[in-house]
Motif scaffolding. Structure first.
Motif, PDB file in Angstrom:
ATOM      1  N   VAL A   7       0.847  -1.186   0.000  1.00 24.26           N
ATOM      2  CA  VAL A   7       0.000   0.000   0.000  1.00 24.26           C
ATOM      3  C   VAL A   7       0.887   1.243   0.000  1.00 24.26           C
ATOM      4  O   VAL A   7       1.755   1.401   0.870  1.00 24.26           O
ATOM      5  N   LEU A   9       0.602   5.366  -0.014  1.00 26.82           N
ATOM      6  CA  LEU A   9      -0.324   6.455   0.263  1.00 26.82           C
ATOM      7  C   LEU A   9       0.199   7.756  -0.334  1.00 26.82           C
ATOM      8  O   LEU A   9       1.322   8.169  -0.038  1.00 26.82           O
ATOM      9  N   HIS A  35      -0.579  -0.762  -4.427  1.00 34.30           N
ATOM     10  CA  HIS A  35      -1.989  -0.404  -4.252  1.00 34.30           C
ATOM     11  C   HIS A  35      -2.027   1.042  -3.795  1.00 34.30           C
ATOM     12  O   HIS A  35      -1.510   1.383  -2.724  1.00 34.30           O
ATOM     13  N   ALA A  37      -3.475   4.392  -2.295  1.00 30.88           N
ATOM     14  CA  ALA A  37      -4.480   5.012  -1.439  1.00 30.88           C
ATOM     15  C   ALA A  37      -4.204   6.516  -1.447  1.00 30.88           C
ATOM     16  O   ALA A  37      -3.066   6.942  -1.663  1.00 30.88           O
ATOM     17  N   SER A  38      -5.247   7.313  -1.211  1.00 32.82           N
ATOM     18  CA  SER A  38      -5.046   8.759  -1.343  1.00 32.82           C
ATOM     19  C   SER A  38      -5.734   9.538  -0.242  1.00 32.82           C
ATOM     20  O   SER A  38      -6.798   9.160   0.245  1.00 32.82           O
ATOM     21  N   ILE A  69      -7.588   5.647   6.255  1.00 31.86           N
ATOM     22  CA  ILE A  69      -6.564   4.828   5.600  1.00 31.86           C
ATOM     23  C   ILE A  69      -5.649   4.164   6.622  1.00 31.86           C
ATOM     24  O   ILE A  69      -5.445   2.946   6.624  1.00 31.86           O
TER      25      ILE A  69
END
Length: 400
Positions: A7, A9, A35, A37-38, A69
């Motif tokens: 992940v 970010l 992956h 995420a924001s 998150i």
């Protein structure tokens, strides 16, 4: 069975035109196997021609995004972009410390390419105090390095001094992007081992939007996948160079970096290799051994827009005569040919669509058959070859 991807970010602003910010970050992270995420810090109304307006996200909603998150996902790396003001910076730093995010790539976005401010002037000191000590690497461009170091950065020597001063502000490493300087672009990574130069070449259609965002996102993704910083930086440099070289133009203004160029490039390499293998299969079906020169032959095929021999595929060890047919010594590989690759690259400089070539035996019979087949004929005489070409290894065929 679900697959685990690291992940990554991104904490940055939204670019409504899709050329930079969170949008290009998520594309980059996905393409490189992470992956994405924001957490969105601000909304911008912008397109390829510039920023029309900025609407910051409230601190309460920023915190809600961060908590959503970080309490759910094990973030392997984070990158920051547009942070807008001191309140945003403090809140981001608080959450990154609390959840102990292992790798932070800090892109100190201050001003957009069009000149619009993306970080309030009074927030710079907060950025240095709160986030710099948490950063594994800070990635300023030359104007940002000037603002952080406090002096003009106009040479590679000045880049070294600026990187040293910025590193003294707290981050573990500094990577200054040198694209704003004259000449070929060269970036500088300054870490605990000292300076490492990441050299490149001028690519793409002039000014390209989103390069800093995509580079930082690529670097964060490489770190999330477990690469050491220096290797991560070299790979991120290769990634962004391809994205610039094959930049897209979605609007009437600036071109935008294309993260998918990396994927398309890998797919094109596969197509080139398969095309050569298919061509070899055709040769094997026919009695063409008589066409092979005594030194052997090579059939090469270049990637679209190829610029170096590493972007031209051929047969390792060449193709040789075997009884009445042919046999190959090795498999297809990029960089397997030097002479024929140099010929194709020279031809492509004049006509980019001509991407393949093969050397065959010279004889009058070959010439006659080529004419009957309707092929266009051209020739050169080595008697006209300049002395400096004759004395340089491998220069005859490109000259011809």
């Amino acid at each position: 069975m679900a697959r685990d991807r690291p992940v990554v970010l991104t904490i940055a602003g939204s670019d409504s035109g899709g050329g930079a910010g969170v949008q290009v970050d998520l594309e980059t992270i996905t393409v490189l196997g992470g992956h994405g995420a924001s957490v969105i810090t601000a909304l911008t109304a912008q397109n390829t021609q510039g920023v029309k307006g900025v609407e910051p996200v409230s601190l309460d909603f920023l915190e809600e995004q961060l908590e959503a998150i970080l309490e759910d996902m094990e973030v392997a790396a984070a990158k920051t972009g547009m942070l807008w003001d001191g309140g945003v910076i403090r809140k981001v730093a608080e959450k990154l410390r609390r959840y102990e995010v292992p790798h932070l790539v800090l892109d100190p976005v201050m001003v957009a390419k069009g000149g619009e401010r993306l970080l309030k002037e009074e927030a710079q000191e907060v950025l240095l105090k709160e986030l710099f000590p948490l950063a594994e690497v800070v990635t300023p461009n030359v104007p940002e390095a000037k603002a952080l170091a406090g002096f003009e950065v106009r040479s590679q020597e000045a880049m070294v001094e600026a990187a040293s001063r910025i590193k003294a502000l707290g981050p573990k490493a500094v990577l200054i992007k040198g694209g704003h300087l004259e000449g070929e672009p060269v970036d500088l990574l300054h870490d605990e081992e000292g300076p490492l130069w990441l050299r490149g070449e001028r690519l793409g259609p002039g000014e390209v939007h989103g390069t800093g965002c995509a580079f930082a996102a690529a670097l964060a993704t490489m770190l999330a996948k477990g690469l050491p910083l220096r290797e991560a930086a070299l790979r991120a440099k290769a990634f962004i160079s391809e994205g610039i070289r094959r930049a897209k133009r979605p609007g009437k203004g600036r071109a935008a970096v294309d993260p998918f160029a990396w994927v398309e490039g890998e797919a094109e390499r596969y197509r080139v290799i398969e095309a050569l293998r298919e061509a070899y299969g055709v040769l094997c079906q026919r009695e063409v051994g008589w066409l092979m020169p005594e030194v052997g032959s090579n059939l090469v095929y270049a990637l679209p827009g190829a610029r170096s021999q590493d972007e031209v595929a051929g047969f390792e060890g060449r193709i040789v005569r075997f009884r009445r047919g042919v046999a190959r010594v090795g498999d297809v590989a990029f960089g397997a040919s030097q002479h024929m690759a140099s010929v194709v690259l020279e031809v492509m400089a004049h006509e980019p669509s001509l991407r393949s070539a093969m050397n065959i035996r010279f004889s009058e019979e070959v010439l006659q058959r080529a004419q009957r087949a309707g092929l266009r004929m051209a020739s050169f005489s080595r008697q006209e070859e300049p002395k400096e070409v004759r004395e340089r290894e491998g220069a005859t065929l490109p000259w011809g």
